[in-house]
Design an enzyme around this catalytic site. Structure first.
Site, PDB file in Angstrom:
ATOM      1  N   ASP A 172       0.810  -1.227   0.000  1.00 21.31           N
ATOM      2  CA  ASP A 172       0.000   0.000   0.000  1.00 21.31           C
ATOM      3  C   ASP A 172       0.842   1.276   0.000  1.00 21.31           C
ATOM      4  O   ASP A 172       0.285   2.369   0.023  1.00 21.31           O
ATOM      5  CB  ASP A 172      -0.933   0.008   1.217  1.00 21.31           C
ATOM      6  CG  ASP A 172      -0.155  -0.004   2.520  1.00 21.31           C
ATOM      7  OD1 ASP A 172       1.073  -0.215   2.483  1.00 21.31           O
ATOM      8  OD2 ASP A 172      -0.772   0.195   3.578  1.00 21.31           O
ATOM      9  N   TYR A 268      10.662   4.628   0.577  1.00 21.59           N
ATOM     10  CA  TYR A 268      11.563   3.616   1.152  1.00 21.59           C
ATOM     11  C   TYR A 268      12.994   3.724   0.625  1.00 21.59           C
ATOM     12  O   TYR A 268      13.907   3.154   1.221  1.00 21.59           O
ATOM     13  CB  TYR A 268      11.019   2.210   0.899  1.00 21.59           C
ATOM     14  CG  TYR A 268      10.014   1.777   1.948  1.00 21.59           C
ATOM     15  CD1 TYR A 268      10.430   1.225   3.158  1.00 21.59           C
ATOM     16  CD2 TYR A 268       8.660   1.932   1.743  1.00 21.59           C
ATOM     17  CE1 TYR A 268       9.521   0.842   4.125  1.00 21.59           C
ATOM     18  CE2 TYR A 268       7.731   1.549   2.706  1.00 21.59           C
ATOM     19  CZ  TYR A 268       8.170   1.004   3.898  1.00 21.59           C
ATOM     20  OH  TYR A 268       7.271   0.623   4.870  1.00 21.59           O
TER      21      TYR A 268
HETATM   22  C1  G6P Z   1       3.625   0.798   4.761  1.00 19.84           C
HETATM   23  C2  G6P Z   1       4.268  -0.296   3.957  1.00 19.84           C
HETATM   24  C3  G6P Z   1       4.125  -1.602   4.665  1.00 19.84           C
HETATM   25  C4  G6P Z   1       4.676  -1.504   6.057  1.00 19.84           C
HETATM   26  C5  G6P Z   1       4.029  -0.377   6.815  1.00 19.84           C
HETATM   27  C6  G6P Z   1       4.712  -0.169   8.142  1.00 19.84           C
HETATM   28  O1  G6P Z   1       2.257   0.630   4.795  1.00 19.84           O
HETATM   29  O2  G6P Z   1       3.762  -0.411   2.679  1.00 19.84           O
HETATM   30  O3  G6P Z   1       4.784  -2.573   3.929  1.00 19.84           O
HETATM   31  O4  G6P Z   1       4.487  -2.694   6.768  1.00 19.84           O
HETATM   32  O5  G6P Z   1       4.127   0.805   6.071  1.00 19.84           O
HETATM   33  O6  G6P Z   1       4.021   0.752   8.878  1.00 19.84           O
HETATM   34  P1  G6P Z   1       4.183   0.867  10.433  1.00 19.84           P
HETATM   35  O7  G6P Z   1       3.234   1.947  10.780  1.00 19.84           O
HETATM   36  O8  G6P Z   1       3.850  -0.486  11.010  1.00 19.84           O
HETATM   37  O9  G6P Z   1       5.607   1.234  10.678  1.00 19.84           O
HETATM   38 MN    MN Z   2       4.635  -2.314   1.774  1.00 18.57          MN
END
Ligand code: G6P
Ligand code: MN
Length: 445
Positions: A172, A268
């Site tokens: 996402d 990223y």
């Molecule tokens: C986004 C990425 C995911 C990831 C998430 C982490 O949505 O696409 O792959 O797991 O961020 O988010 P968080 O809030 O758990 O650090």
């Molecule tokens: Mn992701």
């Protein structure tokens, strides 16, 4: 004409994202009607907490859906049209290890990028393969839509180990970034943006953005990203994003963009292009895993408990986020043949002309009942090509290490990662990771 109702199982029923997906599914009963919704998890206590709240919500808002939660694979995967998977093997406690071990050696400590992502990948592979096998055994016609991370490594593992499986790996992040772009541009929704994008999961670039009329959106976006990244404005107090660590990531896109002003980057990439900055700004004692446990996880579980105790969700704060929106939209495209255009993680096969045809890449695809059809993004520039080739080899080496139970290959994978400075550092990190992952990893030799 009424649409045929679907049966969905959510694998990872106890996830912090599950209640949000349920909210989104309920909201979409016209576009994606459900006859049945099942939760599946291996951790019953955790799943029960989410399930008992969702039971209240479903009774209140969509009582026609037959809802249940189970730890029994046969019950969960029988008579299913879609498996929506978002499992986290080892839980947040192991995410914490993935993040903290590399940091001890001055290396990026991140859930999906660098050594942390490789450790997580080694845990995820067998569990995702297990889900595929359950689906194929009990509902061979079903599709699995997989969010389980690290999506890049998981996707490569499914390509190698279950090449014919009906699985689509998704993320996402591009959707979340496009939401910010829509805000920046003053558009109502990210669905108004038509994009061209190429790369790997958590490792890609946009080359074109237009609105539905074909107007070029890149100049205005570039001007903004050059100054503020993907955040709304520079000043605090008016951020697009609630959480400080995410705000920082969206702002840092400004420096990522500076490296190649021809394209717009995935956030990223900061872990690969500015690892020194990331490490310098990290707190070794409190990483993102701690933040999530103290914030999102705590909030969701408390809220689920509250909804259950009150036996109503009229005033609930549980919301459907972009994570949920994207997966429901994808399922709808497959079920009802909408031919929507979406970024998916698929085998390259020429979509990026000058990249390994067997790499798992993230590109726009047209989605319909027939599945997905990748669009050709053409040949890419030297800089991105070099970065992608290095990262593809890292991901392939991790999967080879898993399949061959090879210490050597996993050491090579860590050594090759752009986030790791030397083979010596790679070895130290790997040896610590082996210690804490004994319960999940195959024994390496
Ligand atoms: C986004 C990425 C995911 C990831 C998430 C982490 O949505 O696409 O792959 O797991 O961020 O988010 P968080 O809030 O758990 O650090
Ligand atoms: Mn992701």
């Amino acid at each position: 004409m009424s649409l045929q109702a679907q049966s969905v199982v959510i694998a990872g029923g106890g996830s912090t994202y599950t209640a949000g997906i349920v909210m989104m599914l309920i909201k979409n009963q016209e576009k994606f009607p459900l006859r049945r919704l099942t939760f599946y998890d291996t951790n019953q206590a955790r799943q029960d907490l989410v399930a008992k709240a969702c039971e209240v919500i479903i009774k209140e808002r969509a009582p026609h859906i037959a809802f249940s939660a189970t730890t029994d694979p046969k019950q969960a995967f029988s008579d299913v049209d879609f498996v929506m998977a978002h499992i986290r093997v080892g839980g947040m406690k192991m995410r914490e290890q993935d993040e903290k071990i590399p940091l001890k050696y001055g290396v990026v400590g991140q859930e999906t990028c660098g050594p942390g992502g490789m450790a997580y990948g080694m845990r995820s592979i067998p569990a995702v393969i297990q889900l595929i096998d359950y689906m194929e055994q009990y509902s061979p016609e079903a599709w699995m839509l997989n969010y389980s991370n690290p999506a890049a490594i998981v996707a490569e593992a499914t390509r190698r180990l279950r090449p014919d499986a009906k699985i689509i790996n998704i993320c996402d992040m591009p959707v979340a970034i496009k939401k910010s772009m829509a805000d920046i541009l003053g558009l109502e929704s990210e669905n108004e943006i038509v994009d061209r994008y190429y790369g790997l999961n958590h490792f890609g670039w946009w080359t074109e953005m237009t609105d539905r009329k074909g107007n070029d959106l890149m100049p205005k976006l570039k001007e903004h990203v050059k100054n503020y990244g993907y955040a709304a404005v520079e000043e605090e107090g008016n951020p697009l994003l609630g959480e400080a660590s995410w705000l920082d990531t969206f702002q840092k896109a400004k420096d990522v963009y500076a490296v190649d002003p021809e394209t717009l980057p995935n956030t990223y990439l900061k872990y690969y292009l500015y690892p020194d900055y990331v490490v310098a700004h990290a707190d070794q004692t409190r990483t993102r895993a701690n933040e999530v446990m103290e914030n999102r996880e705590k909030h969701i579980f408390e809220e689920c408990q509250r909804v259950f105790e009150k036996q109503t969700a009229v005033d609930t704060s549980i919301e459907a986020g972009e994570h949920a929106e994207f997966i429901v939209q994808l399922a709808g495209a497959l079920a009802y043949n909408t031919y929507e255009r979406m970024l998916l993680i698929v085998e390259n096969k020429g979509a990026i002309l000058n990249v390994d045809s067997e790499a798992m890449v993230e590109v726009p695809c047209i989605v319909s009942k027939r599945g997905y059809e990748p669009l050709c993004m053409g040949a890419i520039p030297e800089f991105q090509k070099g970065m992608i080739e290095q990262q593809v080899s890292v991901e392939k080496l991790v999967v080879q290490a898993y399949m061959e139970q090879s210490y050597q290959k996993l050491w090579q994978a860590l050594t090759l990662s752009k986030t790791v400075p030397s083979a010596a550092v790679a070895k130290q990190i790997l040896d610590e990771m082996i210690e804490v992952n004994q319960e999940w990893w195959p024994r390496l030799h």
